[in-house]
Design a protein around this motif. Structure first.
Motif, PDB file in Angstrom:
ATOM      1  N   LEU A  10       0.679  -1.113  -0.059  1.00  0.00           N
ATOM      2  CA  LEU A  10      -0.042  -0.204  -0.017  1.00  0.00           C
ATOM      3  C   LEU A  10       0.917   1.013  -0.149  1.00  0.00           C
ATOM      4  N   SER A  11       1.778   1.311   0.775  1.00  0.00           N
ATOM      5  CA  SER A  11       2.833   2.231   0.778  1.00  0.00           C
ATOM      6  C   SER A  11       3.494   2.689  -0.497  1.00  0.00           C
ATOM      7  N   SER A  12       3.636   1.775  -1.058  1.00  0.00           N
ATOM      8  CA  SER A  12       4.573   1.899  -2.184  1.00  0.00           C
ATOM      9  C   SER A  12       3.577   2.551  -3.596  1.00  0.00           C
ATOM     10  N   VAL A  13       2.270   2.566  -3.394  1.00  0.00           N
ATOM     11  CA  VAL A  13       1.517   3.121  -4.567  1.00  0.00           C
ATOM     12  C   VAL A  13       0.796   4.616  -3.945  1.00  0.00           C
ATOM     13  N   LEU A  14       1.131   4.898  -2.710  1.00  0.00           N
ATOM     14  CA  LEU A  14       0.648   6.151  -2.173  1.00  0.00           C
ATOM     15  C   LEU A  14       1.749   7.209  -2.426  1.00  0.00           C
ATOM     16  N   ARG A  15       1.062   8.527  -2.594  1.00  0.00           N
ATOM     17  CA  ARG A  15       1.972   9.698  -2.720  1.00  0.00           C
ATOM     18  C   ARG A  15       1.886  10.233  -1.095  1.00  0.00           C
ATOM     19  N   GLY A  16       0.894   9.997  -0.214  1.00  0.00           N
ATOM     20  CA  GLY A  16       0.771  10.339   1.078  1.00  0.00           C
ATOM     21  C   GLY A  16       1.691   9.325   2.157  1.00  0.00           C
ATOM     22  N   ARG A  17       1.545   9.636   3.377  1.00  0.00           N
ATOM     23  CA  ARG A  17       2.319   8.840   4.445  1.00  0.00           C
ATOM     24  C   ARG A  17       1.581   7.939   5.081  1.00  0.00           C
ATOM     25  N   ILE A  18       1.824   6.902   5.709  1.00  0.00           N
ATOM     26  CA  ILE A  18       1.151   5.935   6.547  1.00  0.00           C
ATOM     27  C   ILE A  18       1.988   6.172   7.827  1.00  0.00           C
ATOM     28  N   VAL A  19       1.366   6.455   8.829  1.00  0.00           N
ATOM     29  CA  VAL A  19       1.702   6.425  10.240  1.00  0.00           C
ATOM     30  C   VAL A  19       1.017   5.066  11.065  1.00  0.00           C
ATOM     31  N   GLN A  20       1.846   4.513  11.817  1.00  0.00           N
ATOM     32  CA  GLN A  20       1.710   3.249  12.239  1.00  0.00           C
ATOM     33  C   GLN A  20       2.127   3.153  13.866  1.00  0.00           C
ATOM     34  N   PRO A  21       1.492   2.345  14.711  1.00  0.00           N
ATOM     35  CA  PRO A  21       1.836   2.227  16.116  1.00  0.00           C
ATOM     36  C   PRO A  21       3.155   2.172  16.363  1.00  0.00           C
ATOM     37  N   GLY A  22       3.931   2.820  17.272  1.00  0.00           N
ATOM     38  CA  GLY A  22       5.372   2.547  17.465  1.00  0.00           C
ATOM     39  C   GLY A  22       5.951   3.935  17.058  1.00  0.00           C
ATOM     40  N   GLU A  23       5.458   4.618  15.806  1.00  0.00           N
ATOM     41  CA  GLU A  23       6.469   5.651  15.345  1.00  0.00           C
ATOM     42  C   GLU A  23       6.180   6.637  16.316  1.00  0.00           C
ATOM     43  N   SER A  24       7.038   7.799  15.917  1.00  0.00           N
ATOM     44  CA  SER A  24       7.423   8.855  17.057  1.00  0.00           C
ATOM     45  C   SER A  24       6.179   9.666  16.883  1.00  0.00           C
ATOM     46  N   ASP A  25       5.314   9.907  15.785  1.00  0.00           N
ATOM     47  CA  ASP A  25       4.425  10.857  15.750  1.00  0.00           C
ATOM     48  C   ASP A  25       2.947  10.126  15.766  1.00  0.00           C
ATOM     49  N   TYR A  26       2.957   8.856  16.139  1.00  0.00           N
ATOM     50  CA  TYR A  26       1.742   8.274  16.351  1.00  0.00           C
ATOM     51  C   TYR A  26       0.728   8.720  17.145  1.00  0.00           C
ATOM     52  N   ASP A  27       1.166   8.898  18.237  1.00  0.00           N
ATOM     53  CA  ASP A  27       0.184   9.533  19.065  1.00  0.00           C
ATOM     54  C   ASP A  27      -0.390  10.950  18.976  1.00  0.00           C
ATOM     55  N   THR A  28       0.115  11.764  18.250  1.00  0.00           N
ATOM     56  CA  THR A  28      -0.228  12.974  17.750  1.00  0.00           C
ATOM     57  C   THR A  28      -0.968  12.700  16.675  1.00  0.00           C
ATOM     58  N   ALA A  29      -0.756  11.730  15.582  1.00  0.00           N
ATOM     59  CA  ALA A  29      -1.407  11.494  14.360  1.00  0.00           C
ATOM     60  C   ALA A  29      -2.870  10.900  14.822  1.00  0.00           C
ATOM     61  N   ARG A  30      -3.128  10.156  15.945  1.00  0.00           N
ATOM     62  CA  ARG A  30      -4.105   9.574  16.260  1.00  0.00           C
ATOM     63  C   ARG A  30      -5.284  10.383  16.865  1.00  0.00           C
ATOM     64  N   LYS A  31      -4.864  11.639  17.466  1.00  0.00           N
ATOM     65  CA  LYS A  31      -5.610  12.468  18.245  1.00  0.00           C
ATOM     66  C   LYS A  31      -6.646  13.334  17.367  1.00  0.00           C
ATOM     67  N   VAL A  32      -7.973  13.276  18.049  1.00  0.00           N
ATOM     68  CA  VAL A  32      -9.156  14.117  17.233  1.00  0.00           C
ATOM     69  C   VAL A  32      -9.488  15.209  18.254  1.00  0.00           C
ATOM     70  N   TYR A  33     -10.397  15.937  17.643  1.00  0.00           N
ATOM     71  CA  TYR A  33     -10.498  17.219  18.398  1.00  0.00           C
ATOM     72  C   TYR A  33     -11.040  17.080  19.854  1.00  0.00           C
ATOM     73  N   ASN A  34     -11.953  15.885  19.943  1.00  0.00           N
ATOM     74  CA  ASN A  34     -12.344  15.657  21.246  1.00  0.00           C
ATOM     75  C   ASN A  34     -11.779  14.648  21.902  1.00  0.00           C
ATOM     76  N   ALA A  35     -10.915  15.127  23.210  1.00  0.00           N
ATOM     77  CA  ALA A  35      -9.891  14.455  23.991  1.00  0.00           C
ATOM     78  C   ALA A  35     -10.451  13.285  24.683  1.00  0.00           C
ATOM     79  N   MET A  36     -11.954  13.180  24.855  1.00  0.00           N
ATOM     80  CA  MET A  36     -12.283  12.402  25.460  1.00  0.00           C
ATOM     81  C   MET A  36     -12.319  11.128  24.717  1.00  0.00           C
ATOM     82  N   ILE A  37     -12.190  11.277  23.223  1.00  0.00           N
ATOM     83  CA  ILE A  37     -12.004   9.955  22.301  1.00  0.00           C
ATOM     84  C   ILE A  37     -10.701   9.541  22.428  1.00  0.00           C
TER      85      ILE A  37
END
Length: 458
Positions: A10-37
């Motif tokens: 999948l990564s090889s055909v994308l122009r965008g980037r995949i973020v997965q668990p364990g990567e340095s920005d994963y916790d930032t990437a998974r955040k949404v506006y409502n921090a209760m989620i």
């Protein structure tokens, strides 16, 4: 779960980037506006173009992965993310093109309303949206779109002319009055049930400088103010929009220092008529009761749209409840007074958004947004930056809603609902639900797009 080889493919055909668990920005990437989620997706993909979206939809379908779509990430119930699934993040799709001659704007699916207001204001125009500039265009539009321009220009969906949509089979189609009109109908309030909308085409209106701002009254006058407001707003000129609110005055300029931190009731106004007529339009407002503050003044429309952005930044705890309301009875007002006096935090609030005027001139069956006969959309929301307040704000919101729901019209504005179950969804779409289920069966028969206020295929 997909294998490492499948993810690499999948990564090889994308122009965008995949973020997965364990990567340095994963916790930032998974955040949404409502921090209760607090969700933990298996993959988060920042799509750079429509092709990326198509690849991701195909991948999720072929790998039998749960799929969520995130635009602005504002959804109250956290329906732009998921556990162990794939999140399509559209935040890099931010293109906007204004056609001043045609009075339209084409907006990519990752835009916020602040982006749109910035682009259209240069041409002295606007399209109906919400009340916070950081809200995503996609989520708000697909659920209906209530805001400052509702009485004058209708809902966001009433101004949606076309949409480009990636369907569950990975294909890209256009929904318009001429092409896939049933899909366009479903998108006008049916939420994210039918595909990934990569661009929207909206009708624009000549809205440039507005006369806007709040009028505050003492909290103990709330009953008197609500009784005046319920009669005034429905007979006011459609150029004048105003939503009632319980709120705490923010401790910042331009609010008078004497009011900082004070709980009040008030109305936030937006007048779109000729500036020279504004004084006459606001005369009944100035003369009613004993306002603590009448902060109405001329301002660019984007300034009004962004007025609450700093007060409600990403990362707060949010708990929502909502209803449509036909009338504000004295008994309902008494309950509003009781709970409005007990706001648990300075950010907690209750709003009554008027949905008459232009919104009433659209038939209930013309869009999935069926409560065209309602007078207000009521939202009760507990908000706090402190996670330790989560139980307190949730309890206040639920108690307030339980007390008011018997006086409601039944269903709710889907953009302001948490995960409340199938019965609540059906009540919110009423007679339009069967048609939505048929369209769902045609475009997403296996319910790939189900992380939403879900409409099941017929």
């Amino acid at each position: 779960m997909p294998s490492p080889d499948a993810i690499a493919q999948l990564s090889s055909v994308l122009r965008g980037r995949i973020v997965q668990p364990g990567e340095s920005d994963y916790d930032t990437a998974r955040k949404v506006y409502n921090a209760m989620i607090d969700r933990h997706p298996r993959l988060i993909v920042y799509c750079r173009d429509v092709a990326d979206v198509m690849h991701c939809v195909n991948f999720a379908r072929e790998q039998s992965m749960l799929l969520a779509v995130r635009g602005g990430g504002h959804n109250g119930g956290g329906l732009g993310t998921c556990d162990e699934g794939l999140v399509i993040d559209l935040s890099l799709l931010r293109g906007i093109r204004v056609d001043a001659a045609a009075r339209t704007v084409r907006v990519e699916g990752g835009c916020t309303w602040g982006d749109v207001d910035h682009a259209t204001h240069a041409f002295g125009m606007a399209t109906p949206s919400g009340i916070i500039g950081t809200t995503g265009v996609g989520g708000l539009t697909l659920g209906g779109g209530l805001g400052h321009l509702t009485r004058k220009c209708g809902l966001s969906v009433d101004n949606l002319l076309e949409a480009d949509v990636v369907l569950a089979d990975g294909s890209l189609v256009r929904a318009s009055a001429e092409t896939n009109p049933d899909l366009l109908w479903a998108l006008r309030g049916g939420g994210g049930n039918f595909g990934v909308v990569t661009s929207f085409l909206f009708k624009l209106h000549p809205v440039d400088t507005v006369v806007a701002g709040p009028t505050f009254w003492p909290l103990e006058s709330a009953g008197e103010v609500m009784r005046w407001y319920r009669d005034f707003i429905v007979s006011a000129p459609e150029d004048l929009n105003g939503f009632f609110a319980f709120l705490t005055v923010p401790p910042v300029e331009p609010f008078p220092q004497a009011l900082h931190g004070q709980a009040v009731c008030g109305v936030v106004w937006c007048y779109t008529g000729a500036p020279e007529d504004a004084d006459a339009a606001f005369k009944p407002v100035r003369e009613f009761g004993s306002p603590l503050m009448h902060g109405v003044q001329p301002m660019p429309f984007p300034a009004l749209q962004g007025a609450f952005d700093a007060l409600y930044p990403p990362g707060h705890q949010w708990y929502w409840r909502a209803d449509f309301v036909n009338e504000l009875s004295d008994a309902a007002i008494a309950e509003h007074q009781r709970f409005g006096a007990k706001m648990p935090t300075p950010q907690s609030t209750m709003h009554l958004y008027p949905i008459d005027g232009a919104a009433h001139r659209v038939k209930s069956s013309d869009t999935p947004f069926s409560y065209r006969d309602a007078t207000w959309a009521e939202v009760i929301v507990g908000v706090s930056p402190d996670p330790q307040d989560a139980a307190t704000i949730s309890s206040w919101t639920k108690g307030y809603w339980d007390a008011l729901h018997p006086y409601s019209a039944g269903g709710a504005y889907v953009n302001m609902m948490m995960d409340e179950g199938d019965e609540r969804i059906r009540a919110s779409y009423r007679d339009n639900y069967p048609r939505l289920a048929k369209v769902k069966r045609q475009y997403d028969p296996n319910n790939l797009f189900r992380v939403n206020q879900n409409i099941r295929p017929e």
